[in-house]
Design a protein around this motif. Sequence first.
Motif, mmCIF file in Angstrom:
data_model
loop_
_atom_site.group_PDB
_atom_site.id
_atom_site.type_symbol
_atom_site.label_atom_id
_atom_site.label_comp_id
_atom_site.label_asym_id
_atom_site.label_seq_id
_atom_site.Cartn_x
_atom_site.Cartn_y
_atom_site.Cartn_z
ATOM 1 N N SER A 88 1.290 -4.595 -18.004
ATOM 2 C CA SER A 88 1.830 -4.901 -19.331
ATOM 3 C C SER A 88 2.602 -6.208 -19.333
ATOM 4 N N LEU A 89 3.355 -6.437 -18.266
ATOM 5 C CA LEU A 89 4.149 -7.660 -18.180
ATOM 6 C C LEU A 89 3.251 -8.883 -18.013
ATOM 7 N N VAL A 90 2.193 -8.756 -17.223
ATOM 8 C CA VAL A 90 1.228 -9.850 -17.062
ATOM 9 C C VAL A 90 0.618 -10.199 -18.417
ATOM 10 N N GLU A 91 0.252 -9.185 -19.182
ATOM 11 C CA GLU A 91 -0.356 -9.414 -20.493
ATOM 12 C C GLU A 91 0.642 -10.029 -21.468
ATOM 13 N N LEU A 92 1.892 -9.588 -21.394
ATOM 14 C CA LEU A 92 2.932 -10.164 -22.250
ATOM 15 C C LEU A 92 3.097 -11.657 -21.976
ATOM 16 N N ILE A 93 3.172 -12.022 -20.703
ATOM 17 C CA ILE A 93 3.355 -13.429 -20.341
ATOM 18 C C ILE A 93 2.151 -14.257 -20.782
ATOM 19 N N THR A 94 0.957 -13.717 -20.577
ATOM 20 C CA THR A 94 -0.257 -14.419 -20.996
ATOM 21 C C THR A 94 -0.232 -14.683 -22.497
ATOM 22 N N THR A 95 0.160 -13.680 -23.271
ATOM 23 C CA THR A 95 0.241 -13.826 -24.735
ATOM 24 C C THR A 95 1.268 -14.880 -25.124
ATOM 25 N N GLU A 96 2.440 -14.834 -24.466
ATOM 26 C CA GLU A 96 3.500 -15.794 -24.785
ATOM 27 C C GLU A 96 3.049 -17.223 -24.491
ATOM 28 N N MET A 97 2.370 -17.399 -23.372
ATOM 29 C CA MET A 97 1.951 -18.754 -22.988
ATOM 30 C C MET A 97 0.864 -19.300 -23.912
ATOM 31 N N GLN A 98 0.104 -18.406 -24.530
ATOM 32 C CA GLN A 98 -0.958 -18.838 -25.441
ATOM 33 C C GLN A 98 -0.467 -18.959 -26.877
ATOM 34 N N SER A 99 0.794 -18.598 -27.103
ATOM 35 C CA SER A 99 1.339 -18.626 -28.453
ATOM 36 C C SER A 99 1.516 -20.054 -28.953
ATOM 37 N N ASP A 100 1.276 -20.247 -30.241
ATOM 38 C CA ASP A 100 1.434 -21.568 -30.848
ATOM 39 C C ASP A 100 2.895 -22.009 -30.876
ATOM 40 N N THR A 101 3.816 -21.047 -30.824
ATOM 41 C CA THR A 101 5.236 -21.388 -30.917
ATOM 42 C C THR A 101 5.847 -21.733 -29.564
ATOM 43 N N THR A 102 5.079 -21.564 -28.491
ATOM 44 C CA THR A 102 5.601 -21.844 -27.153
ATOM 45 C C THR A 102 5.239 -23.261 -26.730
ATOM 46 N N THR A 103 6.249 -24.041 -26.412
ATOM 47 C CA THR A 103 6.020 -25.404 -25.944
ATOM 48 C C THR A 103 5.418 -25.368 -24.547
ATOM 49 N N PRO A 104 4.337 -26.117 -24.321
ATOM 50 C CA PRO A 104 3.723 -26.131 -22.987
ATOM 51 C C PRO A 104 4.723 -26.512 -21.903
ATOM 52 N N ASP A 105 4.673 -25.807 -20.806
ATOM 53 C CA ASP A 105 5.575 -26.055 -19.686
ATOM 54 C C ASP A 105 4.754 -25.993 -18.396
ATOM 55 N N PRO A 106 4.373 -27.143 -17.858
ATOM 56 C CA PRO A 106 3.532 -27.153 -16.646
ATOM 57 C C PRO A 106 4.137 -26.379 -15.483
ATOM 58 N N ALA A 107 5.469 -26.441 -15.338
ATOM 59 C CA ALA A 107 6.118 -25.740 -14.230
ATOM 60 C C ALA A 107 5.982 -24.232 -14.384
ATOM 61 N N ALA A 108 6.187 -23.739 -15.616
ATOM 62 C CA ALA A 108 6.047 -22.301 -15.867
ATOM 63 C C ALA A 108 4.599 -21.869 -15.684
ATOM 64 N N ASP A 109 3.662 -22.712 -16.158
ATOM 65 C CA ASP A 109 2.238 -22.395 -15.994
ATOM 66 C C ASP A 109 1.886 -22.278 -14.516
ATOM 67 N N ALA A 110 2.383 -23.220 -13.708
ATOM 68 C CA ALA A 110 2.077 -23.214 -12.273
ATOM 69 C C ALA A 110 2.703 -22.000 -11.590
ATOM 70 N N PHE A 111 3.900 -21.650 -12.003
ATOM 71 C CA PHE A 111 4.598 -20.492 -11.429
ATOM 72 C C PHE A 111 3.814 -19.210 -11.720
ATOM 73 N N PHE A 112 3.372 -19.076 -12.958
ATOM 74 C CA PHE A 112 2.621 -17.889 -13.347
ATOM 75 C C PHE A 112 1.271 -17.833 -12.618
ATOM 76 N N ALA A 113 0.609 -18.982 -12.542
ATOM 77 C CA ALA A 113 -0.685 -19.036 -11.851
ATOM 78 C C ALA A 113 -0.533 -18.659 -10.386
ATOM 79 N N SER A 114 0.546 -19.122 -9.769
ATOM 80 C CA SER A 114 0.808 -18.792 -8.371
ATOM 81 C C SER A 114 1.049 -17.299 -8.194
ATOM 82 N N THR A 115 1.788 -16.698 -9.142
ATOM 83 C CA THR A 115 2.050 -15.259 -9.088
ATOM 84 C C THR A 115 0.756 -14.460 -9.236
ATOM 85 N N LEU A 116 -0.121 -14.892 -10.138
ATOM 86 C CA LEU A 116 -1.403 -14.207 -10.320
ATOM 87 C C LEU A 116 -2.275 -14.330 -9.068
#
Length: 266
Positions: free
Chosen positions: A216-244
Motif C-alpha cells: 500500500s505504501l509503495v502504491e501511495l508513493i507511486t501515486t504521489e510522484m505521478q501527481s500533477d501537484t508534486t514538483t519533480p524531485d530527482p533525488a526523491a525519484d532516485a531514492f524511491f527507485a533504489s528502494t524498489l
Amino acid sequence: MHLQSCKELVRRLQGQDGDVVGEEVPATPKKIFQLLNQFIEALSSIPEPELALRLYLQCAEAANDCDLEPVAYEFFTQAFILYEEEVADSKAQVTAIHLIIGTLQRMHVFGVENRDTLTHKATGYSAKLLKKPDQCRAVYACSHLFWVDDQDGLKDGERVLLCLKRALRIANAAQQMANVTRGNSGPVTLFVEILNKYLYFFEKGNPQITSAAIQSLVELITTEMQSDTTTPDPAADAFFASTLRYIQFQKQKGGVMGEKYDTIKV
C-alpha cells in the motif's frame, strides 16, 4: 575534573562501594555522579544548555553501564527539563531530540515503568517540533525505542506500527501543505524514508508490519510522484527507485527472506 575521567572512574569504582580513595574520602559511583551533576548544572547556568544536555545523556549512559537505574533516570529527567526550559532554537531542538532518542535506545537498565515514562516524553516532544518534516523524522526514529534487537523484552510490534502510522499522518499533512504552496517536494521523500523503516521492521520479523502494508505504501508513493501537484524531485525519484530495486533484489534472493517479499509487487 574532566567528564570522561569521571566516567572512567565511575566504571572502575563500580562494585567497590565503600572503598577508600586516598585515606579518608570514600568514593562511590553515586558520589562521582553527584559531582558530575553539579558540574553540568554549572554549565547550564552559564548558559550552555545544549552542551549540558549532551553531558546529561552521556552520564545517563555511564550510569546505565553501572546498572544504576535511579541515577540514569535522574540524568534523563534533567535532560528533559533542560530541553523543555532552555533549548529554544528549532534546529537545536531537532538535534537534541535525536540525541535523546538515540541514547534511550541504547539503555538497558530501565524497568518497564521508567522506560515507558521516558519513551512517552521523547515521542511527545518529537511530535511537537516546529517543522512537519522534522516531526516526521523524529517520530519514526522513536519506533526503534519499541524494538531493540539485543533486548528480548523490548519488541513491541504494535507500538512500532503506531509510531510509523503517526509518522505517515504527519508526512501526509506535510504533503497537503506542499500541494498548496507548490515548489516543495520534500514530503515525498518522507514517504520513502518511512517505507524504508517499514522494510527494516518487516525484515526484523515484526508481525505487525505486513507485506500488504508495504504494498500500500509503495502504491501511495507511486501515486504521489505521478501527481500533477508534486514538483519533480530527482533525488526523491532516485531514492524511491533504489528502494524498489532493493525490494526486487530481496524477492529474487530466494530463501526465507525471498518468501517474505514474494507477495510485494514492484
